[in-house]
Design a protein around this motif. Structure first.
Motif, PDB file in Angstrom:
ATOM      1  N   GLN A 142       0.787  -1.076   0.075  1.00 19.26           N
ATOM      2  CA  GLN A 142      -0.164  -0.119  -0.038  1.00 19.26           C
ATOM      3  C   GLN A 142       0.875   1.273  -0.086  1.00 19.26           C
ATOM      4  N   SER A 143       1.948   1.018   0.483  1.00 19.10           N
ATOM      5  CA  SER A 143       2.865   2.448   0.491  1.00 19.10           C
ATOM      6  C   SER A 143       3.932   2.393  -0.365  1.00 19.10           C
ATOM      7  N   GLY A 144       3.656   1.345  -1.641  1.00 13.98           N
ATOM      8  CA  GLY A 144       4.533   1.517  -2.849  1.00 13.98           C
ATOM      9  C   GLY A 144       5.592   0.889  -2.765  1.00 13.98           C
ATOM     10  N   GLY A 145       5.908  -0.088  -1.802  1.00 14.39           N
ATOM     11  CA  GLY A 145       7.145  -0.627  -1.278  1.00 14.39           C
ATOM     12  C   GLY A 145       6.795  -2.410  -1.538  1.00 14.39           C
ATOM     13  N   GLN A 146       7.964  -2.886  -1.254  1.00 10.81           N
ATOM     14  CA  GLN A 146       8.107  -4.328  -1.326  1.00 10.81           C
ATOM     15  C   GLN A 146       8.703  -5.067  -0.012  1.00 10.81           C
ATOM     16  N   VAL A 147       8.403  -6.391   0.174  1.00 11.82           N
ATOM     17  CA  VAL A 147       9.215  -6.945   1.173  1.00 11.82           C
ATOM     18  C   VAL A 147       9.980  -8.226   0.639  1.00 11.82           C
ATOM     19  N   ARG A 148      11.491  -8.362   1.034  1.00 17.29           N
ATOM     20  CA  ARG A 148      12.030  -9.597   0.713  1.00 17.29           C
ATOM     21  C   ARG A 148      12.580 -10.217   1.838  1.00 17.29           C
ATOM     22  N   VAL A 149      12.616 -11.617   1.871  1.00 18.12           N
ATOM     23  CA  VAL A 149      13.045 -12.455   3.027  1.00 18.12           C
ATOM     24  C   VAL A 149      14.203 -13.535   2.446  1.00 18.12           C
ATOM     25  N   HIS A 150      15.102 -13.440   3.096  1.00 16.31           N
ATOM     26  CA  HIS A 150      16.300 -14.440   2.840  1.00 16.31           C
ATOM     27  C   HIS A 150      16.574 -15.164   4.281  1.00 16.31           C
ATOM     28  N   SER A 151      16.702 -16.471   4.058  1.00 16.37           N
ATOM     29  CA  SER A 151      16.795 -17.281   5.396  1.00 16.37           C
ATOM     30  C   SER A 151      17.665 -18.541   4.785  1.00 16.37           C
ATOM     31  N   SER A 152      18.560 -19.002   5.928  1.00 18.06           N
ATOM     32  CA  SER A 152      19.295 -20.418   5.761  1.00 18.06           C
ATOM     33  C   SER A 152      19.170 -21.090   7.234  1.00 18.06           C
ATOM     34  N   LEU A 153      19.036 -22.299   7.242  1.00 17.71           N
ATOM     35  CA  LEU A 153      18.709 -23.135   8.180  1.00 17.71           C
ATOM     36  C   LEU A 153      20.008 -22.962   9.058  1.00 17.71           C
ATOM     37  N   GLY A 154      19.890 -22.768  10.456  1.00 15.95           N
ATOM     38  CA  GLY A 154      20.895 -22.747  11.144  1.00 15.95           C
ATOM     39  C   GLY A 154      21.770 -21.634  11.380  1.00 15.95           C
ATOM     40  N   VAL A 155      21.548 -20.568  10.226  1.00 19.84           N
ATOM     41  CA  VAL A 155      22.412 -19.371  10.089  1.00 19.84           C
ATOM     42  C   VAL A 155      21.705 -18.194  10.636  1.00 19.84           C
ATOM     43  N   GLY A 156      20.323 -17.967  10.232  1.00 26.93           N
ATOM     44  CA  GLY A 156      19.510 -16.821  10.448  1.00 26.93           C
ATOM     45  C   GLY A 156      18.491 -16.380   9.287  1.00 26.93           C
ATOM     46  N   THR A 157      17.874 -15.270   9.551  1.00 29.40           N
ATOM     47  CA  THR A 157      17.036 -14.742   8.548  1.00 29.40           C
ATOM     48  C   THR A 157      17.038 -13.280   8.530  1.00 29.40           C
ATOM     49  N   THR A 158      16.885 -12.592   7.395  1.00 28.86           N
ATOM     50  CA  THR A 158      16.806 -11.331   7.154  1.00 28.86           C
ATOM     51  C   THR A 158      15.758 -10.897   6.435  1.00 28.86           C
ATOM     52  N   VAL A 159      14.884  -9.856   7.009  1.00 27.18           N
ATOM     53  CA  VAL A 159      13.691  -9.677   6.214  1.00 27.18           C
ATOM     54  C   VAL A 159      13.925  -7.986   5.762  1.00 27.18           C
ATOM     55  N   THR A 160      13.688  -7.654   4.604  1.00 27.32           N
ATOM     56  CA  THR A 160      14.069  -6.197   4.485  1.00 27.32           C
ATOM     57  C   THR A 160      12.787  -5.631   3.698  1.00 27.32           C
ATOM     58  N   LEU A 161      12.403  -4.316   4.156  1.00 25.06           N
ATOM     59  CA  LEU A 161      11.584  -3.748   3.751  1.00 25.06           C
ATOM     60  C   LEU A 161      11.996  -2.692   2.811  1.00 25.06           C
ATOM     61  N   TYR A 162      11.474  -2.432   1.423  1.00 23.56           N
ATOM     62  CA  TYR A 162      11.781  -1.698   0.418  1.00 23.56           C
ATOM     63  C   TYR A 162      10.817  -0.396   0.418  1.00 23.56           C
ATOM     64  N   PHE A 163      11.024   0.842   0.503  1.00 18.02           N
ATOM     65  CA  PHE A 163      10.231   1.965   0.473  1.00 18.02           C
ATOM     66  C   PHE A 163      10.757   3.083  -0.693  1.00 18.02           C
ATOM     67  N   PRO A 164      10.088   3.516  -1.553  1.00 18.23           N
ATOM     68  CA  PRO A 164      10.590   4.753  -2.465  1.00 18.23           C
ATOM     69  C   PRO A 164      11.104   5.747  -1.787  1.00 18.23           C
ATOM     70  N   VAL A 165      12.158   6.389  -2.178  1.00 17.67           N
ATOM     71  CA  VAL A 165      12.841   7.521  -1.554  1.00 17.67           C
ATOM     72  C   VAL A 165      11.794   8.719  -1.849  1.00 17.67           C
ATOM     73  N   ASP A 166      11.613   9.306  -1.062  1.00 19.39           N
ATOM     74  CA  ASP A 166      10.612  10.595  -1.426  1.00 19.39           C
ATOM     75  C   ASP A 166      11.483  11.825  -1.094  1.00 19.39           C
ATOM     76  N   ASP A 167      11.862  12.693  -2.200  1.00 24.53           N
ATOM     77  CA  ASP A 167      12.569  13.762  -1.859  1.00 24.53           C
ATOM     78  C   ASP A 167      11.730  15.020  -1.776  1.00 24.53           C
ATOM     79  N   SER A 168      10.443  15.079  -1.533  1.00 22.61           N
ATOM     80  CA  SER A 168       9.682  16.308  -1.181  1.00 22.61           C
ATOM     81  C   SER A 168      10.151  16.980   0.072  1.00 22.61           C
TER      82      SER A 168
END
Length: 722
Positions: free
Chosen positions: A552-578
């Protein structure tokens, strides 16, 4: 003997100043003498009157004696934290400072220190109970000293006299301004009468014409004798004279307005269309005392309307044919869409019912149980534990509301309030809360590599980050490390995806050193109600909520994970220069608004009795005059009794044919400057309301503090026409 002399001296000063304050027409003299005479009463040579300016926090040293030339008429101070003035306003009582060396409540101002002030006493100067103070009257001393009760009583009486004088001058200024406006209004009225295209005329109670505009004689060529009483009717077209006389007699008999279109003969013999109107002026007893009317030349309008009617008849035939075609097509499409919507609705109901009922039942059990225990304690006269049970009920209710918001976010129907945010600051503000949430066994580290801004809903972003932190904690039962990173990245055409177009993004990453997620589970983590937690420990809506919010905010979610190592969840939002908007007034401290109302009139409309009762009691205690209604019909009846209305507080969905939006539109016809606060429990409610400076929307459920702040903010927002 010393005390008696002091009291006598103070009484003489009060009497002398009282005569001056009530008799003098020179405000400057009154204020200067007030500062001078108080020195005689309290045996000090420093005094001043500090005027409170319109912003309510700035004090201006308007008058004074004994000060250096750079003080009186030049110094302004603000009632900020640590100042004597804020202490005076907060206590609303005389403030005594006997020694600057031992004073710990506030700091002396530099201009006081430069003038050698070691002690002082001040009082607020009020005009009347409930009014904002005019300012502060203060007596300063260059030596540490004590101020007696008689000194304080003297200053109270002294400030009352000064307040009365200031009130008198304020009222005098208001009277002069009113007189000026009245004179200007009269001048405008005279000019308007001369420029008015309408021809005014008057008749007595029996319908006999008394006077008429000179333009009548110029047009008809009739004399005064040929016009007065009912002779003016002879200037009308022969076929119109009968209808004029009949309608005029009917209006005189019923006292109803007279309104008729007739043709009057010009002195050249031509006829033109005119509209003749008249209203009856009633005396105190309700009887007609005189008729006031106008004559308006509408000949051009009549001919234009006739031409438009002929053209419109042809156009309507063509429109009717095309409309019938469109209706047939629309009906066929509506049947298909209705079947599809019904199918989708039934599918959604099946998913929601099974997934959310358990959590809601748990929350409702906590609320009902707490309320029952509170009632038991009240019945037994035991009030010590009421606050604890109330806190449990409020917490469960808040969790239920939050769960509803998560469902709305997942369905992409929640009304978000996007604003310009700096993610670095959002994460930094949440860092302490995240540390407490994950516990001491997990090390939390934050890194910030960009200061770019994004536009999204602050509350939803905070909820998303907290949700991810809790998930990371559950993935590290034996402890570990949690890293939060804010960075900037650029997505070019080579790496762009359909859901993530090229451009500059701010990435917010949450990385844990936990157990990781298997590929089978990773493919399902965004499915609604999918969870790996035990029954009762989660709804499976967390990541679904985050997914819906970021999209809804114009962005996206990405998840990267490895068993026994850990998980990274990344939220991406467009840069607003106003550019950032102007900062809003901070209204977070609802305690300061407990008596914020100034008897403003609020019309409260809601068919839910519980909401009306709580809102009525809250707003009444806050200082507003509240009138309640259950639907639009009763609300309009209530409004008809009012000469003035400041705010309409209404539910969007009301029983009957008229909803809250239509009610607001109807009331604004009578009160054009009416401010409106809509409340709604519908997810799509914001799509129905057009929000502006005088119209706001509050979504249910809401706290009473939030309602107070919204009402205060709206009532104190200037209207566009102001």
């Amino acid at each position: 003997m010393k005390i008696e002399e002091t009291l006598l001296r103070q009484r003489k000063v009060l009497a002398k100043f009282g005569e001056l304050a009530l008799a003098s027409d020179d405000l400057e003299q009154i204020l200067d003498e007030a500062c001078r005479l108080v020195g005689d009463a309290l045996e000090t040579n420093l005094a001043k009157f500090m005027l409170l300016e319109e912003d309510g926090i700035t004090f201006f040293v308007r008058n004074g004696v004994g000060w250096t030339p750079d003080v009186v008429g030049k110094v302004r101070v603000q009632a900020c934290e640590g100042s004597p003035e804020i202490f005076s306003l907060n206590t609303n009582a005389p403030v005594i400072s006997t020694d600057v060396a031992t004073e710990t409540r506030f700091r002396y101002h530099d201009f006081q220190k430069n003038n050698g002030v070691k002690a002082f006493v001040n009082v607020l100067v009020h005009g009347a109970n409930g009014d904002r103070p005019f300012g502060i009257f203060e007596v300063d001393s260059r030596n540490p000293r004590q101020f007696t009760e008689s000194d304080i009583d003297f200053l109270r009486g002294y400030s009352n006299l000064l307040g009365a004088a200031l009130k008198r001058f304020k009222n005098l200024d208001a009277m002069r301004a009113t007189e000026k406006r009245l004179r200007e209004s009269e001048r405008h009225y005279r000019i308007a009468a001369e420029l008015n295209p309408l021809w005014p005329w008057t008749a007595d109670k029996d319908g006999n014409l008394i006077s008429i505009d000179p333009r009548w004689y110029e047009y008809t060529g009739l004399s005064l004798a040929q016009t007065l009483e009912r002779q003016w009717v002879t200037a009308a077209y022969d076929a119109d004279q009968v209808s004029i006389a009949a309608l005029w007699d009917k209006s005189i008999g019923t006292q109803q307005p007279f309104d008729l279109q007739v043709r009057f003969r010009k002195h050249s013999g031509d006829y033109r269309w005119f509209r003749v109107r008249a209203l009856c002026s009633l005396d105190i007893a309700g009887k007609c005392e005189q008729w006031y009317g106008t004559i308006e030349d509408i000949d051009d309008r009549v001919h234009l309307e006739s031409a438009l009617r002929d053209w419109n008849d042809l156009l309507e035939e063509r429109i009717a044919e095309r409309t019938q075609q469109l209706e047939d097509e629309q009906q066929e499409r509506a049947v298909t869409e209705s079947k599809l919507r019904q199918s989708q609705k039934m599918e959604a109901v099946g998913q929601l019912t099974g997934g959310i009922a358990h959590d809601f039942n748990n929350l409702l059990a906590g609320i009902i149980g707490s309320l029952e225990l509170m009632q038991r304690r009240i019945d037994a006269g035991r009030y010590n534990d009421l606050a604890r049970y109330n806190s449990i009920a409020m917490t469960s209710a808040s969790r239920a509301a939050a769960l509803t918001q998560r469902l709305l976010t997942f369905s992409r129907q929640q009304s978000l309030t996007p604003e310009l945010l700096e993610p670095r600051k959002v994460v930094a503000d949440l860092e302490d809360m995240i540390r407490r949430s994950v516990g001491p066994s997990i090390i939390v580290e934050c890194s910030f590599r960009t200061t770019d801004r994004i536009r999204c809903d602050l509350n939803q972003l905070e909820n998303a980050l907290l949700n991810l932190a809790i998930n990371a904690r559950d993935a590290m039962p034996s402890g570990g490390r949690l890293d939060l990173q804010v960075d900037r990245c650029v997505i070019d055409d080579a790496f762009a995806e359909n859901t993530m177009p090229p451009g500059s993004y701010v990435s917010i990453s949450v990385t844990d050193s936990g157990t990781g997620i298997s590929p089978e589970i990773l493919s399902r983590i965004f499915d609604p109600f999918f969870t790996t937690k035990k029954l009762g420990e989660g709804t499976g809506l967390g990541l679904s909520m985050i997914y819906g919010f970021t999209q809804q905010s114009g962005g996206q979610v990405r998840v990267h994970s490895s068993l026994g190592v850990g998980t990274t969840v990344t939220l991406y939002f467009p840069v607003d220069d106003s550019q950032p908007e102007d900062p809003k007034v901070d209204l977070n401290d609802a305690q300061q608004l407990e008596s914020s109302g100034q008897n403003e009139i609020i019309l409260l409309v809601d068919d839910e009795a519980a909401i009306r009762q709580t809102a009525l009691e809250l707003l009444s205690e806050t200082g507003y005059r509240v009138i309640e209604a259950v639907d639009s019909v009763s609300a309009i009846k209530q409004a008809e009794k009012l000469e003035h209305l400041d705010l309409l507080l209404t539910d969007v969905g009301l029983p009957g044919l008229m909803n809250g939006i239509s009610l607001a539109a109807e009331l604004k016809k009578k009160y054009p400057l009416l401010k409106v606060l809509f409340i709604t429990g519908f997810a799509g409610g914001s799509g129905l309301v057009s929000v502006d400076r005088t119209t706001r929307l509050l979504t249910k459920p809401f706290s009473l503090n939030e309602l107070t702040l919204r009402v205060y903010s709206l009532l104190n927002t200037p209207s566009d026409s102001n």
